[in-house]
Write an enzyme that holds these catalytic residues in place. Structure first.
Site, PDB file in Angstrom:
ATOM      1  N   ASP A  58      28.583  88.397  22.014  1.00  0.00           N
ATOM      2  CA  ASP A  58      29.391  89.365  21.270  1.00  0.00           C
ATOM      3  C   ASP A  58      30.808  89.379  21.848  1.00  0.00           C
ATOM      4  OD1 ASP A  58      30.506  92.024  20.435  1.00  0.00           O
ATOM      5  OD2 ASP A  58      28.516  92.217  19.554  1.00  0.00           O
ATOM      6  N   SER A 124      44.138  89.742   6.510  1.00  0.00           N
ATOM      7  CA  SER A 124      43.750  89.733   5.099  1.00  0.00           C
ATOM      8  C   SER A 124      44.865  90.314   4.232  1.00  0.00           C
ATOM      9  CB  SER A 124      42.499  90.596   4.955  1.00  0.00           C
ATOM     10  OG  SER A 124      42.266  90.901   3.613  1.00  0.00           O
ATOM     11  N   TYR A 148      37.847  98.998   6.595  1.00  0.00           N
ATOM     12  CA  TYR A 148      37.998  97.557   6.879  1.00  0.00           C
ATOM     13  C   TYR A 148      39.482  97.190   6.938  1.00  0.00           C
ATOM     14  CZ  TYR A 148      38.380  92.552   5.905  1.00  0.00           C
ATOM     15  OH  TYR A 148      38.735  91.226   5.946  1.00  0.00           O
ATOM     16  N   LYS A 152      42.040  95.958  10.165  1.00  0.00           N
ATOM     17  CA  LYS A 152      42.913  94.769  10.195  1.00  0.00           C
ATOM     18  C   LYS A 152      44.359  95.174  10.518  1.00  0.00           C
ATOM     19  CE  LYS A 152      39.985  91.482   9.176  1.00  0.00           C
ATOM     20  NZ  LYS A 152      39.607  90.512  10.197  1.00  0.00           N
ATOM     21  N   TYR A 176      44.826  86.104   4.705  1.00  0.00           N
ATOM     22  CA  TYR A 176      44.130  85.328   3.675  1.00  0.00           C
ATOM     23  C   TYR A 176      44.097  86.112   2.370  1.00  0.00           C
ATOM     24  CZ  TYR A 176      41.665  83.595   7.961  1.00  0.00           C
ATOM     25  OH  TYR A 176      41.309  83.140   9.206  1.00  0.00           O
ATOM     26  N   ARG A 230      43.376  87.361  -9.404  1.00  0.00           N
ATOM     27  CA  ARG A 230      43.446  87.229  -7.948  1.00  0.00           C
ATOM     28  C   ARG A 230      43.960  85.842  -7.566  1.00  0.00           C
ATOM     29  NH1 ARG A 230      42.531  91.730  -8.807  1.00  0.00           N
ATOM     30  NH2 ARG A 230      41.030  93.165  -7.866  1.00  0.00           N
ATOM     31  N   ARG A 291      35.955  98.530 -11.748  1.00  0.00           N
ATOM     32  CA  ARG A 291      35.358  98.908 -10.458  1.00  0.00           C
ATOM     33  C   ARG A 291      36.332  99.844  -9.742  1.00  0.00           C
ATOM     34  NH1 ARG A 291      33.896  94.051  -6.292  1.00  0.00           N
ATOM     35  NH2 ARG A 291      36.161  93.809  -6.315  1.00  0.00           N
TER      36      ARG A 291
HETATM   37  P1  NAD Z   1      31.711  85.775   8.082  1.00  0.00           P
HETATM   38  O1  NAD Z   1      30.980  87.071   8.149  1.00  0.00           O
HETATM   39  O2  NAD Z   1      31.085  84.655   7.354  1.00  0.00           O
HETATM   40  O3  NAD Z   1      32.044  85.270   9.562  1.00  0.00           O
HETATM   41  C1  NAD Z   1      32.266  86.134  10.629  1.00  0.00           C
HETATM   42  C2  NAD Z   1      31.468  85.638  11.820  1.00  0.00           C
HETATM   43  O4  NAD Z   1      31.719  86.505  12.936  1.00  0.00           O
HETATM   44  C3  NAD Z   1      29.961  85.664  11.566  1.00  0.00           C
HETATM   45  O5  NAD Z   1      29.412  84.414  11.937  1.00  0.00           O
HETATM   46  C4  NAD Z   1      29.452  86.798  12.458  1.00  0.00           C
HETATM   47  O6  NAD Z   1      28.150  86.537  12.921  1.00  0.00           O
HETATM   48  C5  NAD Z   1      30.489  86.796  13.571  1.00  0.00           C
HETATM   49  N1  NAD Z   1      30.674  88.082  14.245  1.00  0.00           N
HETATM   50  C6  NAD Z   1      30.883  89.302  13.681  1.00  0.00           C
HETATM   51  N2  NAD Z   1      31.037  90.235  14.628  1.00  0.00           N
HETATM   52  C7  NAD Z   1      30.937  89.600  15.824  1.00  0.00           C
HETATM   53  C8  NAD Z   1      31.017  90.013  17.176  1.00  0.00           C
HETATM   54  N3  NAD Z   1      31.201  91.310  17.480  1.00  0.00           N
HETATM   55  N4  NAD Z   1      30.875  89.097  18.152  1.00  0.00           N
HETATM   56  C9  NAD Z   1      30.656  87.795  17.857  1.00  0.00           C
HETATM   57  N5  NAD Z   1      30.571  87.340  16.596  1.00  0.00           N
HETATM   58  C10 NAD Z   1      30.711  88.229  15.594  1.00  0.00           C
HETATM   59  O7  NAD Z   1      33.160  86.093   7.506  1.00  0.00           O
HETATM   60  P2  NAD Z   1      34.304  85.099   7.017  1.00  0.00           P
HETATM   61  O8  NAD Z   1      34.397  85.220   5.552  1.00  0.00           O
HETATM   62  O9  NAD Z   1      34.143  83.781   7.636  1.00  0.00           O
HETATM   63  O10 NAD Z   1      35.580  85.847   7.615  1.00  0.00           O
HETATM   64  C11 NAD Z   1      36.138  85.502   8.853  1.00  0.00           C
HETATM   65  C12 NAD Z   1      37.293  86.420   9.156  1.00  0.00           C
HETATM   66  O11 NAD Z   1      38.239  86.355   8.108  1.00  0.00           O
HETATM   67  C13 NAD Z   1      36.898  87.900   9.260  1.00  0.00           C
HETATM   68  O12 NAD Z   1      37.631  88.485  10.316  1.00  0.00           O
HETATM   69  C14 NAD Z   1      37.308  88.474   7.925  1.00  0.00           C
HETATM   70  O13 NAD Z   1      37.620  89.839   8.015  1.00  0.00           O
HETATM   71  C15 NAD Z   1      38.540  87.647   7.610  1.00  0.00           C
HETATM   72  N6  NAD Z   1      38.792  87.565   6.152  1.00  0.00           N
HETATM   73  C16 NAD Z   1      37.835  87.097   5.323  1.00  0.00           C
HETATM   74  C17 NAD Z   1      38.065  87.057   3.949  1.00  0.00           C
HETATM   75  C18 NAD Z   1      37.007  86.575   2.993  1.00  0.00           C
HETATM   76  O14 NAD Z   1      37.099  86.858   1.819  1.00  0.00           O
HETATM   77  N7  NAD Z   1      36.011  85.841   3.424  1.00  0.00           N
HETATM   78  C19 NAD Z   1      39.299  87.486   3.441  1.00  0.00           C
HETATM   79  C20 NAD Z   1      40.276  87.936   4.327  1.00  0.00           C
HETATM   80  C21 NAD Z   1      40.008  87.962   5.688  1.00  0.00           C
HETATM   81  C1  UD1 Z   2      37.735  91.808  -2.120  1.00  0.00           C
HETATM   82  C2  UD1 Z   2      37.952  92.899  -1.096  1.00  0.00           C
HETATM   83  C3  UD1 Z   2      39.192  92.594  -0.269  1.00  0.00           C
HETATM   84  C4  UD1 Z   2      39.093  91.215   0.362  1.00  0.00           C
HETATM   85  C5  UD1 Z   2      38.875  90.186  -0.746  1.00  0.00           C
HETATM   86  C6  UD1 Z   2      38.760  88.808  -0.149  1.00  0.00           C
HETATM   87  C7  UD1 Z   2      37.017  94.877  -2.213  1.00  0.00           C
HETATM   88  C8  UD1 Z   2      37.329  96.190  -2.843  1.00  0.00           C
HETATM   89  N1  UD1 Z   2      38.096  94.171  -1.787  1.00  0.00           N
HETATM   90  O1  UD1 Z   2      38.823  91.870  -3.020  1.00  0.00           O
HETATM   91  O2  UD1 Z   2      39.368  93.537   0.757  1.00  0.00           O
HETATM   92  O3  UD1 Z   2      40.271  90.903   1.076  1.00  0.00           O
HETATM   93  O4  UD1 Z   2      37.695  90.542  -1.488  1.00  0.00           O
HETATM   94  O5  UD1 Z   2      37.693  88.077  -0.567  1.00  0.00           O
HETATM   95  O6  UD1 Z   2      35.881  94.481  -2.053  1.00  0.00           O
HETATM   96  N2  UD1 Z   2      34.682  91.105 -10.159  1.00  0.00           N
HETATM   97  C9  UD1 Z   2      33.915  91.224 -11.268  1.00  0.00           C
HETATM   98  N3  UD1 Z   2      32.558  91.267 -11.127  1.00  0.00           N
HETATM   99  C10 UD1 Z   2      31.936  91.180  -9.904  1.00  0.00           C
HETATM  100  C11 UD1 Z   2      32.750  91.047  -8.759  1.00  0.00           C
HETATM  101  C12 UD1 Z   2      34.127  91.018  -8.920  1.00  0.00           C
HETATM  102  O7  UD1 Z   2      34.416  91.300 -12.392  1.00  0.00           O
HETATM  103  O8  UD1 Z   2      30.695  91.231  -9.849  1.00  0.00           O
HETATM  104  C13 UD1 Z   2      36.155  91.026 -10.318  1.00  0.00           C
HETATM  105  C14 UD1 Z   2      36.929  92.120  -9.597  1.00  0.00           C
HETATM  106  O9  UD1 Z   2      37.065  93.248 -10.416  1.00  0.00           O
HETATM  107  C15 UD1 Z   2      38.255  91.406  -9.286  1.00  0.00           C
HETATM  108  C16 UD1 Z   2      37.842  89.943  -9.092  1.00  0.00           C
HETATM  109  O10 UD1 Z   2      36.575  89.810  -9.723  1.00  0.00           O
HETATM  110  O11 UD1 Z   2      39.099  91.461 -10.406  1.00  0.00           O
HETATM  111  C17 UD1 Z   2      37.715  89.548  -7.624  1.00  0.00           C
HETATM  112  O12 UD1 Z   2      36.841  90.457  -6.972  1.00  0.00           O
HETATM  113  P1  UD1 Z   2      36.354  90.210  -5.464  1.00  0.00           P
HETATM  114  O13 UD1 Z   2      35.821  88.842  -5.322  1.00  0.00           O
HETATM  115  O14 UD1 Z   2      35.458  91.339  -5.089  1.00  0.00           O
HETATM  116  O15 UD1 Z   2      37.711  90.238  -4.596  1.00  0.00           O
HETATM  117  P2  UD1 Z   2      38.844  91.354  -4.475  1.00  0.00           P
HETATM  118  O16 UD1 Z   2      38.581  92.499  -5.372  1.00  0.00           O
HETATM  119  O17 UD1 Z   2      40.150  90.680  -4.610  1.00  0.00           O
END
Ligand code: NAD
Ligand code: UD1
Length: 335
Positions: A58, A124, A148, A152, A176, A230, A291
């Protein structure tokens, strides 16, 4: 370079591990597997023909992080580890602050203890709150609408203070937009627990037959077809963004935040159509009410990434859906 990936077994971390290893870097994965599976290490080995070292722990274990940094002579840390589900963060804020904020403090303590002062942080687009203008550039005011997002934002501000306190720190916050898709092998990809909240993982579940239909949240937005828009970014483009960020950091001390997005808005129905083409499946959907908390449109201005990192996306929405579908088919046979 020797690079530690906290959360390296997760979705974005595992793809970044591939890109960085292929670019010649030595990767160490540090993960507690709270949202990933150890089998990802086997699948990475199949792609890379080499086993990546893993520390199962962790990030809040400061001593273990410090020990890992020293043992592997780490030059830079990429900090992916954290919790990321928006809805869950509203219900369980303490867990989110403990994991994300406390986890980062622990990492920073370990890094300063052993004098490793180079960090890439997974931020993010959520730090922009509700967009005040589009496309969103890095000067856009920041705010948070949930725990969340606030975690960040807190971390970004903490990192700024750290960089201001000591000129040796090199810190880049990568904001991202919406990462989707998978590695072209289809061996790794996004693997959410339970029913997905995000659009593309949900569509994938409908296409594979696990869910009946997609609810499109809102058909009356002021967008081209009325559905939400998006900035979807292929996860392999995102991984390459990390490689570019590492190159930048090697010569640039201080703190900086950079958007990683495609710079282009795509609607829900456009994604749905592309996924239907890529999977050769007809995907049932119905238009439902909006939503809560959603916005009409969100997309990035990506000039800074281009100028400062020399990076821009190469893959399109078809590549995102095709690779995601390949992974989805492979994943359904995983134990
Ligand atoms: P993910 O959940 O797939 O990966 C996160 C990893 O971190 C997992 O493998 C989890 O087991 C590990 N983890 C969590 N807490 C931990 C801890 N306390 N110690 C050690 N390991 C830990 O998520 P992801 O989509 O790969 O996202 C990675 C990063 O990017 C995150 O910080 C997330 O907030 C950020 N992010 C993701 C998105 C997205 O849409 N996926 C968008 C914007 C930002
Ligand atoms: C979500 C997160 C955001 C994160 C981002 C990255 C929320 C409120 N926000 O945003 O913090 O940074 O993902 O991946 O969760 N949609 C549908 N049907 C569904 C799911 C989504 O119509 O079942 C639509 C949504 O209304 C939106 C689009 O698809 O218009 C994208 O949705 P989603 O993938 O959840 O991403 P974000 O809303 O951008």
């Amino acid at each position: 370079m020797n690079i530690l990936l906290t959360g390296g077994a997760g979705y974005i971390g595992s793809h970044t591990a591939v890109t960085l290893t292929e670019a010649g870097h030595q990767i160490v994965i540090f993960d507690n597997f709270c949202n990933s599976d150890k089998s990802v290490l086997d699948r990475l080995e199949r792609i890379l023909k080499k086993r990546l070292p893993l520390i199962d722990g962790d990030v809040r274990n400061t001593a273990l992080i410090a020990q890992t940094l020293e043992k592997f002579q780490i030059d830079t840390v990429i900090h992916f580890a954290g919790l990321k589900a928006v809805g869950e963060s509203v219900d369980r804020p303490i867990e989110y602050y403990a994991n994300n904020v406390q986890g980062t403090i622990s990492l920073l303590e370990a890094m300063s203890l052993v004098n490793v002062k180079s960090l890439v942080f997974s931020s993010s687009a959520t730090v922009y709150g509700d967009p005040q203008y589009l496309p969103i550039d890095e000067e856009h005011p920041t705010s948070a609408t949930n725990a969340y997002g606030r975690s960040k934002l807190h971390i970004e501000e903490m990192l700024k203070d750290v960089a201001n306190s000591d000129r040796e720190w090199k810190i880049i916050c990568l904001r991202y937009f919406n990462p989707v898709g998978a590695h072209e092998s289809g061996l790794i990809g996004e693997d959410p627990n339970g029913i997905p909240n995000n659009l593309v993982p949900y569509i994938a579940q409908v296409a594979i037959g696990n869910l009946e239909k997609l609810s499109v949240y809102g058909g009356d937005y002021p967008t081209l077809d009325g559905t939400g828009v998006r900035d979807y970014i292929h996860v392999m483009d995102l991984a390459e963004g990390h490689l570019a960020a590492l190159n930048y950091l090697s010569t640039n001390p201080g703190w900086i935040a950079v958007n990683l997005g495609a710079g282009k808005g795509i609607s829900v129905l456009e994604v749905l159509n592309e996924y239907e083409k890529a999977s050769a499946k007809s995907i049932r959907y119905s238009i439902e009410k909006r939503r809560a908390g959603d916005i009409a449109s969100c997309f990035a201005k990506v000039d800074k990434a281009k100028k400062i990192l020399g990076w821009q996306t190469k893959r399109n929405v078809h590549d995102m859906c095709a690779s995601g579908w390949l992974w989805q088919q492979y994943r359904k046979n995983l134990p």
